[in-house]
Design a protein around this motif. Sequence first.
Motif: not given
Length: 282
Positions: A78-79, A165-166, A84-86, A197-201
């Motif tokens: 999470v950090l 948004q991501p 990275h802006g999420v 795109p630019g989202s995270w898993l």
Amino acid sequence: MDRAGGQELGISRPDDVTTWVPDGIDLDRPSAARLYDYLLGGAHNFAHDRELAERFIKAQPNGREIARHNRSFLRRSVLFMIEHGVRQFLDLGSGIPTVGNVHEIAQSADPTSRVVYVDYEEVAYAHSTMMLADNPLATIVQADLTRPHDILTAPQTRELLDFDQPVGLLMAGVFHFVAPAKDPARIVAEYRDAVVPGSWLAFSQFTRDLMPAEMDRVVEVMKSSRDPMYPRSHAEITALFAGFDLVEPGVVSTARWHPDAGFDDGDDPDRAGIYAGVGRKR
Ligand SMILES: C[S@@+](CC[C@H](N)C(=O)[O-])C[C@H]1O[C@@H](n2cnc3c(N)ncnc32)[C@H](O)[C@@H]1O
């Protein structure tokens, strides 16, 4: 039924069980949520959960460390996403609130961060609802994560998350409860396709690769719970990141994924037993 026992185990019990024990819950059927709570030293579990947990620890003596390493991976991931802006997270299989909940981590970094928790377990849902009552930027949906459409279209999700948004998708310590017949690749892909795109898993799950004998015993033990387990290999877990670019060091044991500076648990990091990785959607 033991609703408030446990002092003998050295665990502090919540004062008023009526605030977190949902009506009609089957206390005789242990759940993964309450087992994990117990392994982490929490107090939202019942006699049958503690019995299961003790059998789990007999099968896998590193059980408590494995749970802590997984929880710690969740915090670091999470950090990492925050860096990275999420600022919005969908936490699938979020569990019973315990030390280091995602909204606490995210909102202490940026109070405008938004979090949607998802869990199908009654105690996880009841306790999360209670905890989040005064937090307009975090909520919980009680749902089965193997039905992504239900979660992605839930009013709470649409209200809090902006899908333009991501989004940080969190699937920590949960897919080992998803049977192969449910098609885990399809499930991950449905969440992936719902975010930009630019989202995270962030993903972590049990494997046989690191400690096969212990894992086989754990699988047997968990057959008597509501949540049987399905460990996956390194290759199988890596394949679930289809459409994401894995960040270094790829899929590794939770203890090896971006360990905190000065990390030294004096143990073999592979005894963390769970593989973890973080990827960015292409
Ligand atoms: C081991 S806990 C992990 C909690 C948290 N994600 C973490 O890593 O610290 C797994 C949680 O996933 C939930 N769970 C398992 N299968 C699920 C499903 N199909 N849908 C929703 N929740 C599920 C369980 O109820 C449990 O609370």
